[in-house]
Write an enzyme that holds these catalytic residues in place. Structure first.
Site, PDB file in Angstrom:
ATOM      1  N   CYS A   2      42.605  87.909  52.454  1.00 38.69           N
ATOM      2  CA  CYS A   2      43.343  88.903  51.677  1.00 38.69           C
ATOM      3  C   CYS A   2      42.870  90.308  52.007  1.00 38.69           C
ATOM      4  O   CYS A   2      41.716  90.519  52.379  1.00 38.69           O
ATOM      5  CB  CYS A   2      43.117  88.658  50.194  1.00 38.69           C
ATOM      6  N   ARG A  27      43.746  90.241  60.143  1.00 41.21           N
ATOM      7  CA  ARG A  27      42.914  89.292  59.400  1.00 41.21           C
ATOM      8  C   ARG A  27      43.683  88.036  58.978  1.00 41.21           C
ATOM      9  O   ARG A  27      43.096  87.072  58.511  1.00 41.21           O
ATOM     10  CB  ARG A  27      42.383  89.971  58.130  1.00 41.21           C
ATOM     11  N   TRP A  74      46.120  85.853  51.627  1.00 36.78           N
ATOM     12  CA  TRP A  74      45.833  84.636  52.392  1.00 36.78           C
ATOM     13  C   TRP A  74      45.622  83.587  51.313  1.00 36.78           C
ATOM     14  O   TRP A  74      44.639  83.637  50.573  1.00 36.78           O
ATOM     15  CB  TRP A  74      44.588  84.882  53.239  1.00 36.78           C
ATOM     16  N   ASN A 100      40.843  90.375  45.721  1.00 40.71           N
ATOM     17  CA  ASN A 100      40.286  89.516  46.782  1.00 40.71           C
ATOM     18  C   ASN A 100      39.151  88.734  46.166  1.00 40.71           C
ATOM     19  O   ASN A 100      38.362  89.295  45.389  1.00 40.71           O
ATOM     20  CB  ASN A 100      39.703  90.351  47.930  1.00 40.71           C
ATOM     21  N   GLY A 101      39.004  87.463  46.550  1.00 42.73           N
ATOM     22  CA  GLY A 101      37.901  86.661  46.016  1.00 42.73           C
ATOM     23  C   GLY A 101      38.433  85.437  45.291  1.00 42.73           C
ATOM     24  O   GLY A 101      39.609  85.082  45.411  1.00 42.73           O
ATOM     25  N   GLU A 482      28.706  69.543  69.366  1.00 46.60           N
ATOM     26  CA  GLU A 482      29.347  70.814  69.001  1.00 46.60           C
ATOM     27  C   GLU A 482      28.725  71.966  69.805  1.00 46.60           C
ATOM     28  O   GLU A 482      29.430  72.853  70.294  1.00 46.60           O
ATOM     29  CB  GLU A 482      29.234  71.042  67.482  1.00 46.60           C
ATOM     30  N   LYS A 486      30.800  74.400  72.319  1.00 47.55           N
ATOM     31  CA  LYS A 486      30.809  75.853  72.102  1.00 47.55           C
ATOM     32  C   LYS A 486      30.400  76.573  73.382  1.00 47.55           C
ATOM     33  O   LYS A 486      31.028  77.540  73.803  1.00 47.55           O
ATOM     34  CB  LYS A 486      29.831  76.178  70.958  1.00 47.55           C
ATOM     35  N   GLU A 489      33.143  76.238  76.211  1.00 50.51           N
ATOM     36  CA  GLU A 489      34.433  76.901  76.024  1.00 50.51           C
ATOM     37  C   GLU A 489      34.366  78.417  76.184  1.00 50.51           C
ATOM     38  O   GLU A 489      35.355  79.030  76.569  1.00 50.51           O
ATOM     39  CB  GLU A 489      35.103  76.500  74.706  1.00 50.51           C
ATOM     40  N   HIS A 505      20.187  55.727  81.025  1.00 54.44           N
ATOM     41  CA  HIS A 505      21.154  54.723  81.489  1.00 54.44           C
ATOM     42  C   HIS A 505      22.119  55.322  82.520  1.00 54.44           C
ATOM     43  O   HIS A 505      23.220  54.811  82.699  1.00 54.44           O
ATOM     44  CB  HIS A 505      21.902  54.134  80.288  1.00 54.44           C
ATOM     45  N   LYS A 605      44.074  79.390  70.084  1.00 53.87           N
ATOM     46  CA  LYS A 605      43.446  79.160  68.773  1.00 53.87           C
ATOM     47  C   LYS A 605      44.065  77.954  68.075  1.00 53.87           C
ATOM     48  O   LYS A 605      43.370  77.169  67.453  1.00 53.87           O
ATOM     49  CB  LYS A 605      43.581  80.421  67.912  1.00 53.87           C
TER      50      LYS A 605
HETATM   51  O1  M6R Z   1      42.795  74.043  64.001  1.00 54.22           O
HETATM   52  P1  M6R Z   1      42.013  72.810  64.302  1.00 54.22           P
HETATM   53  O2  M6R Z   1      40.720  72.739  63.593  1.00 54.22           O
HETATM   54  O3  M6R Z   1      42.819  71.546  64.104  1.00 54.22           O
HETATM   55  O4  M6R Z   1      41.703  72.892  65.857  1.00 54.22           O
HETATM   56  C1  M6R Z   1      41.112  71.826  66.524  1.00 54.22           C
HETATM   57  C2  M6R Z   1      40.536  72.276  67.849  1.00 54.22           C
HETATM   58  O5  M6R Z   1      41.551  72.748  68.678  1.00 54.22           O
HETATM   59  C3  M6R Z   1      39.482  73.371  67.660  1.00 54.22           C
HETATM   60  O6  M6R Z   1      38.477  72.956  66.789  1.00 54.22           O
HETATM   61  C4  M6R Z   1      38.855  73.768  68.998  1.00 54.22           C
HETATM   62  O7  M6R Z   1      38.129  72.704  69.508  1.00 54.22           O
HETATM   63  C5  M6R Z   1      37.980  74.999  68.758  1.00 54.22           C
HETATM   64  N1  M6R Z   1      38.640  76.170  69.199  1.00 54.22           N
HETATM   65  C6  M6R Z   1      36.672  74.936  69.444  1.00 54.22           C
HETATM   66  O8  M6R Z   1      35.892  76.033  69.119  1.00 54.22           O
END
Ligand code: M6R
Length: 610
Positions: A2, A27, A74, A100-101, A482, A486, A489, A505, A605
């Protein structure tokens, strides 16, 4: 997230409010509205969707007046709709509020207000505030706001107008940002600096429990107790792009720093006042239905899938229900055994990921109940699931997910505890202990973030390599996966995550002199085993960084080249902390390689195609 903007001066406020809201569009929002004092009184226009929709309404029916407040919403409480958009008014339409909040106790307050004869037109927590202020008003809006906020628990940044005092705009803040812009013959409020940057660079930054009373020519600052205060003006010398990122170089870094707030917000309103139990009003399942759950399937993609891997450990550990975790793009095609006593949990930041949505539909077709953990109210996943836990991370703009992932972990812990309460697999004292530890997490995340310079050094040296391994056991392996995603990517460094015991293995053949290995070691009962695996890679020349829980540093320190110690927490909660250094290492490695951190190549995204 928001956004708030407010204006008092001599110009047409409508134009200033719309321009300010446009500066907050980045945002994310799903509806917008403004309230302006016109000759007819306090008038409100709002519209679901883009600001252009609101502008369209105003084109045919403009609001003329030089005092007003505006908001981009939002959705958090109630779907995106005209009725749920801000500003909200009381029943007399004499008071108008943007907020907001999150107001934690809004349902209690709503019931009290309904009992006093007030009627509500929206599903929001904010509408409660406009009625509360109206109830408290006896001729002085400042005092009415001061009294009203005393009833409220939670987080708020407010802009308040009343038709009875059209020459005053009141702003108040608690745990949600708000700035006051000081102009010449005009003053402003904004939830963020970009909203007002075009008009002034001189701002007061309100702290929790502080408020401001704005007139055309003055700004009076005070506490919510009414004590007058003085503040230094902060002169903003950022350009607009820097201001959008709140001074951070990238959205990803900003979002990493926002995690303490995301943790607090995701817990807010979901813990009983005495801190001894989890309250998930959004879960419609009865105790009997919960007792009938025979298995859980967690389905998601990418980072959300990695949150699901942690979720599996949490649910199995706390509720003793068997859990399978699947990548959504595989789920449908492996012919999963879904029965009416299966609870399917889909996890998605955006709530729009095509594979996750398809998995949700498959689960429903087979008669399973579906719980969604998502960050976006009103998203497809949220609309189609039977129950929804909204993670309160706020919009995530960087492609690399950070705060959405960690708030998914918080949601899993809350849900795991909730199941344990209903099923009686854990007693009240245990739940209270975990909740107490969860309340400490935001400060512990802050302490890790303070170590960013150390992690930058690690990242700088990693950035010169083309291959890297992450290892861990149990839930640490989930975090390692994870961390690896990260890093690849955004830095484009090839990395793999391995269950530490699995290296020998096959993968051990890839370990050669100088190759970096990051070992996540937070589980007391497993660390000795991981230490043996560290010895295996070190014997072949690997350079090992250990990410360990406080208390393990002495033992692990002897076996690794570098150590990063995370603050002490319960083993169950360690992923919420151990992932933070991995996020920062990825960020700085990407930076060192000169990559576009927020928009890595080939990625989007939101992935709305299968
Ligand atoms: O919007 P979602 O959480 O469903 O997206 C899933 C993946 O595309 C997302 O988590 C992607 O792996 C990230 N951009 C990685 O940082």
């Amino acid at each position: 997230m928001c956004g708030i903007v407010g204006y008092i001066g001599n110009r047409e406020s409508q134009d200033i409010l719309i321009e300010g809201l446009k500066k907050l569009e980045y945002r994310g929002y799903d509806s917008a509205g403004i309230a302006v004092f016109t000759q007819e009184g306090l008038e409100v226009r709002k519209s679901i969707g883009r600001l252009a929709n609101l502008e369209g309404k105003l084109e045919g029916d403009p609001l003329h007046g030089s005092v007003g407040i505006g908001h981009t919403r939002w959705a958090t409480h109630g779907k995106p709709s005209d009725a749920n958009s801000h500003p909200h008014t009381d029943n007399s339409h004499k008071f108008s509020v943007v907020h907001n909040g999150i107001i934690e106790n809004y349902l209690e307050l709503k019931e009290e207000l309904i009992a006093k004869g007030r009627h509500f037109v929206s599903e929001t927590d904010t509408e409660v505030i406009s009625h509360l202020i109206a109830e408290e008003y006896d001729g002085d809006i400042v005092q009415a706001v001061q009294r009203a906020v005393k009833h409220m628990r939670g987080a708020y940044a407010l802009g308040v107008l009343t038709e009875y005092e059209p020459d005053r705009l009141v702003a108040v803040r608690f745990a949600s940002p708000l700035v006051i812009g000081v102009g010449k013959g005009e003053n402003f409020i904004g939830s963020d600096i970009p909203a007002i940057l075009e008009y002034t660079r001189d701002v007061y930054i309100l702290n929790d429990g502080e408020m401001a009373v704005l007139t055309t020519n003055a700004v009076e600052l005070m506490t919510i107790e009414g004590e007058v205060i003085s503040k230094e003006i902060f002169h903003v010398d950022w350009d607009l792009v820097t201001a959008e990122k709140a001074g951070f170089d990238h959205f990803m870094l900003k979002e990493i720093y926002e995690q303490p707030k995301a943790y607090r917000d995701t817990m807010m309103g979901r813990v009983s006042e005495d801190g001894r139990s989890v309250v998930l009003k959004e879960i419609g399942m009865t105790a009997e239905q919960i007792r009938g759950i025979r298995k859980v399937h967690i389905v998601a993609c990418g980072t959300a899938f990695h949150a699901g891997l942690v979720g599996k450990t949490v649910i199995e550990g706390l509720a003793r229900i068997p859990v399978e975790t699947d990548v959504a793009s595989e789920y449908r095609y492996r012919s999963p055994i879904i029965t009416p006593d299966t609870l399917v949990i889909v996890v998605s930041q955006s709530g729009e990921t095509a594979d996750t949505l398809a998995a949700l539909r498959e689960a429903k077709r087979n008669g399973a109940r579906v719980l969604a953990i998502t960050n976006v109210v009103g998203s497809s996943v949220a609309r189609e699931a039977d129950d929804v836990i909204i993670t309160q991370a706020g919009p995530e703009i960087a492609v690399a997910s950070t705060k959405a992932y960690t708030s998914q972990l918080i949601a899993f812990n809350l849900f795991g505890l909730y199941l344990a309460q209903v099923l009686g697999t854990r007693d009240e004292a245990f739940v209270a202990e975990v909740l107490e530890a969860m309340h400490k997490l935001p400060e512990q995340v802050e302490a890790i973030i303070e170590q960013a310079p150390v992690l930058k050094q690690v990242a700088d040296s990693i950035s010169t390599h083309n291959n890297l391994f992450f290892i861990g056991r149990g839930v640490d392996f989930a975090v390692a996966q994870e961390g690896s995603l990260k890093l690849k990517e955004i830095s484009y460094i090839h990395s793999e995550a391995y269950a530490a015991g699995e290296l020998k293995h096959g993968t051990l053949a890839l370990i050669e002199d100088g190759i970096p290995v990051i070992a996540v070691i937070t589980q007391k009962d497993l660390y000795e085993k991981t230490l043996s695996n560290i010895k295996e890679v070190k014997a072949r020349g690997a350079h090992v960084l250990g990410v360990v829980n406080a208390g393990m540093e002495e033992e692990v320190g002897k076996s690794v080249d570098e150590l990063f110690v995370i603050p002490k927490t319960l083993q169950l909660l360690s992923p919420t902390l151990s992932v933070i250094p991995l996020q920062l290492i990825s960020y700085y490695a990407s930076l060192a390689r000169g990559n576009d951190v927020d928009k890595p190549r080939n990625l989007a995204k939101s992935v709305t195609v299968e």
